[in-house]
Motif scaffolding. Structure first.
Motif, PDB file in Angstrom:
ATOM      1  N   GLN A 681      63.150  44.207  -7.711  1.00 40.09           N
ATOM      2  CA  GLN A 681      63.015  44.297  -9.378  1.00 40.09           C
ATOM      3  C   GLN A 681      61.888  43.329  -9.603  1.00 40.09           C
ATOM      4  N   ARG A 685      58.480  44.759 -11.414  1.00 42.53           N
ATOM      5  CA  ARG A 685      58.185  44.434 -12.957  1.00 42.53           C
ATOM      6  C   ARG A 685      56.748  43.949 -12.779  1.00 42.53           C
ATOM      7  N   GLU A 689      54.147  45.712 -15.041  1.00 51.62           N
ATOM      8  CA  GLU A 689      53.843  45.353 -16.204  1.00 51.62           C
ATOM      9  C   GLU A 689      52.212  44.991 -16.259  1.00 51.62           C
ATOM     10  N   HIS A 725      64.665  52.383 -11.981  1.00 53.40           N
ATOM     11  CA  HIS A 725      65.537  51.583 -13.003  1.00 53.40           C
ATOM     12  C   HIS A 725      64.686  50.565 -13.873  1.00 53.40           C
ATOM     13  N   MET A 726      64.030  49.735 -12.894  1.00 57.45           N
ATOM     14  CA  MET A 726      63.049  48.803 -13.570  1.00 57.45           C
ATOM     15  C   MET A 726      62.032  49.231 -14.357  1.00 57.45           C
ATOM     16  N   ASP A 728      61.926  52.031 -16.220  1.00 52.38           N
ATOM     17  CA  ASP A 728      62.418  52.394 -17.423  1.00 52.38           C
ATOM     18  C   ASP A 728      62.410  51.201 -18.150  1.00 52.38           C
ATOM     19  N   GLU A 729      63.059  49.976 -17.629  1.00 53.00           N
ATOM     20  CA  GLU A 729      63.045  48.766 -18.446  1.00 53.00           C
ATOM     21  C   GLU A 729      61.681  48.526 -18.721  1.00 53.00           C
ATOM     22  N   VAL A 730      60.878  48.156 -18.082  1.00 53.31           N
ATOM     23  CA  VAL A 730      59.617  47.862 -18.233  1.00 53.31           C
ATOM     24  C   VAL A 730      59.058  48.609 -19.400  1.00 53.31           C
ATOM     25  N   ALA A 732      60.229  50.824 -21.528  1.00 55.58           N
ATOM     26  CA  ALA A 732      61.050  50.561 -22.817  1.00 55.58           C
ATOM     27  C   ALA A 732      60.458  49.491 -23.790  1.00 55.58           C
ATOM     28  N   ARG A 733      60.517  48.246 -22.928  1.00 57.44           N
ATOM     29  CA  ARG A 733      60.124  46.952 -23.420  1.00 57.44           C
ATOM     30  C   ARG A 733      58.767  46.908 -23.959  1.00 57.44           C
ATOM     31  N   ARG A 737      53.921  53.629 -21.194  1.00 60.30           N
ATOM     32  CA  ARG A 737      54.412  53.979 -19.576  1.00 60.30           C
ATOM     33  C   ARG A 737      52.955  54.387 -18.870  1.00 60.30           C
TER      34      ARG A 737
END
Ligand code: ADP
Ligand code: MG
Ligand code: MG
Length: 873
Positions: A681, A685, A689, A725-726, A728-730, A732-733, A737
């Protein structure tokens, strides 16, 4: 069956395509004869006879004896002389020559056919006694040495003794009487060495000499040379028997060697050396200092013009730079050998671009034939930096025999060079001159320095072939083997002292000088453009830092095929956070420690992505066993316990728990990411990022996330989900994309076997051939040194499988995985990122399997580009 092939008088039974059978020398003699060049006639015994000789205990196949006799008759007819005639004998040379040239490896006998009688006949017929006896003493020496194995030194001692007695320094100053005396002394040496009289029957001489050439194929030095140069697949050497022409009949005679272009820097100029009134080996043996070929124009202008004309013709005919031997007999020029000349990397590139410009060869032809991948490797070698060389540190100037800088400790024997090299000490081999016996030491040394010999001396030729720095013929220094030192009269250098040599300038410098990176000229860039036009397989690089990434781009990398993330964890602050993570007791603690690593990791990716400017970058998630990050020394462990505020006992306990019996087969690769998903994860990230940040700045990024050490598709699916999963999290935040791919390394044999299943989930494959080799052979990479060396010596392995991809075994797995993978996804992107990505033969293999790219270390990128282009031609 035909075993013997004649050539002469504008005709030949062989041609240049028949190297396997006739050897390089024989095939080219035939070719030259057929295109009408002045070649002394002769015949070639095929390499098949050598093979038979080796396997049948020194026998010749049936019919060879008769074919040799017939060919001798043919020679006699063409030369209008007869073999063994007492009053006017036909003399021949017996010359070895295999399909691949091995300079100085196999021996030659000249003037064969002479005996006590015919030497007088030759003297009368030519009205030149001195010449006749000069030939005879050379013949006894060569025959004694090459055929009967008497040390050349023993003859040499007699020659020296006689010269001292006569108070002369040069062989040419010896008169007729002295030469007669020398013949007597040589015959005594011969008798002493063999217990027999010198053989008087020419047919007997011929037979013995031919056998000796066959035997020399299996002599130690020939085998060593083949091993070092990885020459395999040859059945033996051919033997050439050729009518003698004489460069030693007087002042209107000469012998020499020349290159059609300068083999050190590629300049288009006749380049070479000659000696007046000399024979054969004299030029390369360093007996007298040879003269520059240009001076031949003054001494014998007609022969010089003819030589220039013929060399041009040869270059055009062979479409390559030629290395030529010639002899002038009383004003008549004869060519004795031609072959594609060995050259340095710089010269290879210049010659290739020049020949294209001169319309001698097409671009394709130049890329296919004129530059070898190894040449480019040489070009990338470091040079001495000019500003660091003080004039008074220069202790000698010699010939710039082979470029590149070498720095090492002085040794005076090949044996010593090999010993020191084994210990990991860099050495410079310093010899008065080198001989074929020295090839082991020359190969072990960083560089070679000789005090005698020219640009075509043994040291120079061999060093250039290997791309090893060499300064030859440095007359400024005097070498004293006894004291293990050399001196220029002011400075004395002892064994073990550091020196530096500059093989491009011929400088010998006291001390350990710094070296700097090379720079590239226009011809290099032009050539590499042609390479890239031809090539259709990509070349990427393995790079873990922005510096490596930038360097590799300079070298032409089209992306990163492998960015290892673990190397990023070794900085001072980082290793602390890493260690904290490793010894965490709970997931919560671990997550906190990983938070500490995140900013570093993200920053690394920002820089690497920026360096690659939108080219694909494959990032491999954490791979090595965790204990590699923990300290080993007691002191370090103590200080870690203070730093992390953990009792020493607990820390020691933790470290013990992490120890594994077989760490390479242990808790590593995706097994880490599965047991501690928070590691995957955090890394995901950091990667994404970084990518998002750059995208927001308007830059392009193409991240590819690679899961290591996958063996089952379930492992891959697990990690793929964690990554997605990670992601999508990144996204979204961040409200942004980026496109990314998730793929896997194929490095566990099982993964190759179930590649179709894995391919259903994976977006790319990358063959980690280092681990794949390790696991396929079951050889621990870190322990293989102990047995690989003996394996190679015994011939149990042909190559080190960690350097050259084992096509038969490991390669089969690569093929299976590629086929299975593509059976599911037709366009599955597949590459290779092991050491093998920079090895030319492995690159060819990857090309033939249809891989999309190879990835290799930055310095190998140009090599891989050329290898990929050549694979296509
Ligand atoms: P190498 O492969 O070591 O160069 P060669 O067979 O080419 O050995 O011969 C050694 C030397 O003898 C060379 O200088 C060559 O030109 C010379 N030589 C060979 N054959 C003859 C010949 N028939 N007449 C005159 N010189 C010769
Ligand atoms: Mg030769
Ligand atoms: Mg691996």
């Amino acid at each position: 069956k035909k075993y013997v092939y004649t050539f002469g008088d504008g005709e030949a039974e062989g041609d240049k395509s028949m190297k396997q059978l006739l050897g390089g020398k024989g095939a080219n003699l035939a070719e030259m004869s057929a295109i009408g060049l002045p070649i002394p006639p002769g015949f070639t015994l095929s390499a098949e006879i050598c093979d038979y000789y080796t396997h049948y205990d020194g026998q010749w196949p049936e019919g060879v004896e008769e074919q040799v006799q017939e060919s001798v008759r043919y020679l006699e007819k063409l030369m209008d002389l007869s073999f063994g005639d007492a009053s006017d004998p036909l003399l021949v040379s017996v010359r070895s020559g295999a399909a691949i040239s091995m300079p100085g490896m196999m021996d030659t006998v000249l003037n064969l056919g002479l005996n006590d009688q015919s030497v007088q006949g030759l003297a009368e017929k030519t009205d030149n006694e001195r010449f006749a006896y000069d030939c005879y003493r050379r013949f006894i020496d060569m025959f004694g040495n090459v055929v009967m194995g008497i040390e050349h030194e023993q003859f040499e001692e007699e020659l020296q003794a006689l010269k001292e007695k006569e108070e002369v320094t040069l062989d040419t100053q010896l008169g007729v009487e002295e030469l007669k005396e020398l013949v007597n002394r040589y015959q005594t040496v011969y008798r002493r060495g063999t217990g027999k009289d010198f053989p008087q029957d020419p047919n007997n001489q011929l037979h013995l000499a031919i056998d000796a050439v066959f035997r020399s194929w299996n002599a130690k030095r020939a085998r060593t040379y083949r091993k070092i140069n990885r020459i395999t697949g040859l059945v033996g050497t051919a033997v050439n028997v050729q009518a003698m022409v004489y460069g030693n009949m007087g002042k209107d005679c000469a012998t020499g060697v020349c290159f059609t272009r300068n083999p050190a820097d590629g300049t288009n100029e006749l380049y070479g050396e000659f000696l007046v009134n000399a024979q054969g080996e004299d030029v390369v043996a360093g007996i007298r200092t040879p003269r520059n070929i240009n001076e031949l124009n003054e001494d014998m202008p007609e022969s010089y013009d003819e030589l220039v004309e013929i060399t041009d013709k040869l270059e055009q005919h062979y479409q390559d730079m030629q290395d030529i031997e010639f002899t002038i007999q009383q004003g008549r020029l004869f060519i004795l050998q031609t072959r594609n000349g060995k050259r340095t990397g710089a010269a290879a590139v210049k010659i290739a671009t020049d020949m294209v410009e001169e319309e001698l060869i097409s671009r394709k032809g130049a890329v296919a034939n004129l530059v070898e991948p190894g040449h480019l490797d040489q070009l990338l070698h470091p040079q001495l930096s000019q500003s660091d060389i003080e004039e008074d540190a220069i202790i000698g100037r010699g010939l710039p025999a082979s470029p590149g800088a070498a720095v090492g400790k002085v040794v005076f024997s090949s044996e010593k060079a090999e010993q020191q090299h084994e210990k990991g000490d860099p050495v410079i081999l310093v010899r008065i001159e080198t001989s074929p016996e020295d090839v082991g030491g020359m190969s072990a040394a960083e560089g070679i320095l000789t005090s005698r010999g020219g640009m075509t001396s043994h040291a120079a030729v061999v060093a250039r072939g290997w791309g090893k720095p060499c300064v030859a013929g440095c007359g400024d220094i005097i070498i004293n083997y006894e004291n293990q030192s050399f001196s220029n009269g002011e400075t004395t250098i002892h064994e073990g002292d550091w020196i530096s040599i500059d093989g491009a300038k011929g400088l010998v410098i006291e001390g350990q000088k710094p070296v700097e990176e090379p720079s590239f000229g226009d011809d290099y860039h032009a050539f590499m453009r042609w390479v890239d036009d031809i090539r259709d397989m990509d070349v990427r690089t393995n790079a873990d830092t922005p510096e490596d990434a930038l360097r590799a781009r300079d070298f032409g990398a089209q992306g990163i095929g492998l960015a290892r993330t673990e190397h990023m964890f070794f900085g001072e602050e980082r290793i602390k956070a890493m260690r904290r993570m490793i010894i965490s007791e709970s997931e919560k603690e671990r997550k906190r420690a990983l938070e500490g690593l995140l900013p570093y990791q993200r920053e690394d990716f920002v820089e690497i992505f920026e360096a690659m400017e939108g080219l694909p970058v494959t990032v491999r998630l954490l791979d090595p066993p965790l204990h590699e990050f923990l300290p080993e020394e007691d002191e370090e462990i103590k200080s870690l316990s203070r730093e992390l505020d953990i009792p020493l006992r607990d820390l020691n306990q933790k470290i013990r728990v992490l120890k594994e019996f077989n760490p390479m087969l242990g808790h590593r690769g995706c097994r880490l990411g599965i047991t501690y998903p928070e590691i995957t994860q955090m890394q995901t990230r950091a990667i994404l990022e970084a990518a998002v940040r750059l995208k927001k700045e308007g830059k392009r990024v193409e991240p590819e996330i690679m899961i290591p050490l996958v063996g089952t598709s379930e492992e891959f699916i697990h990690q793929h989900e964690v990554v997605d999963h990670m992601a999508d999290e990144v996204f979204a935040r961040e409200g942004e994309r980026v496109d990314y791919k998730v793929g896997t390394m194929i490095e566990v044999p099982r993964a190759a076997l179930v590649a179709d299943k894995i391919a259903e989930e994976a977006e790319f494959f990358s063959f980690g051939t280092n681990d794949l080799t390790q696991m396929t052979f079951g050889y621990s990479r870190d322990d293989a040194g102990k047995f690989l060396e003996p394996y190679l010596k015994e011939g149990i392995l042909e190559n080190d499988p960690f350097q050259v991809l084992d096509e038969e075994g490991v390669g089969t797995l690569v093929r299976i995985a590629t086929e299975k993978g593509r059976s599911v996804k037709k366009d599955l992107k597949i590459g290779i990122c092991g050491e093998h990505g920079g090895d030319p033969s492995s690159v060819r293999f990857c090309y033939e399997l249809g891989l999309n790219y190879v990835s290799c270390s930055p310095y190998r990128v140009p090599v891989a580009r050329l290898a990929a282009a050549q694979a296509r031609l």
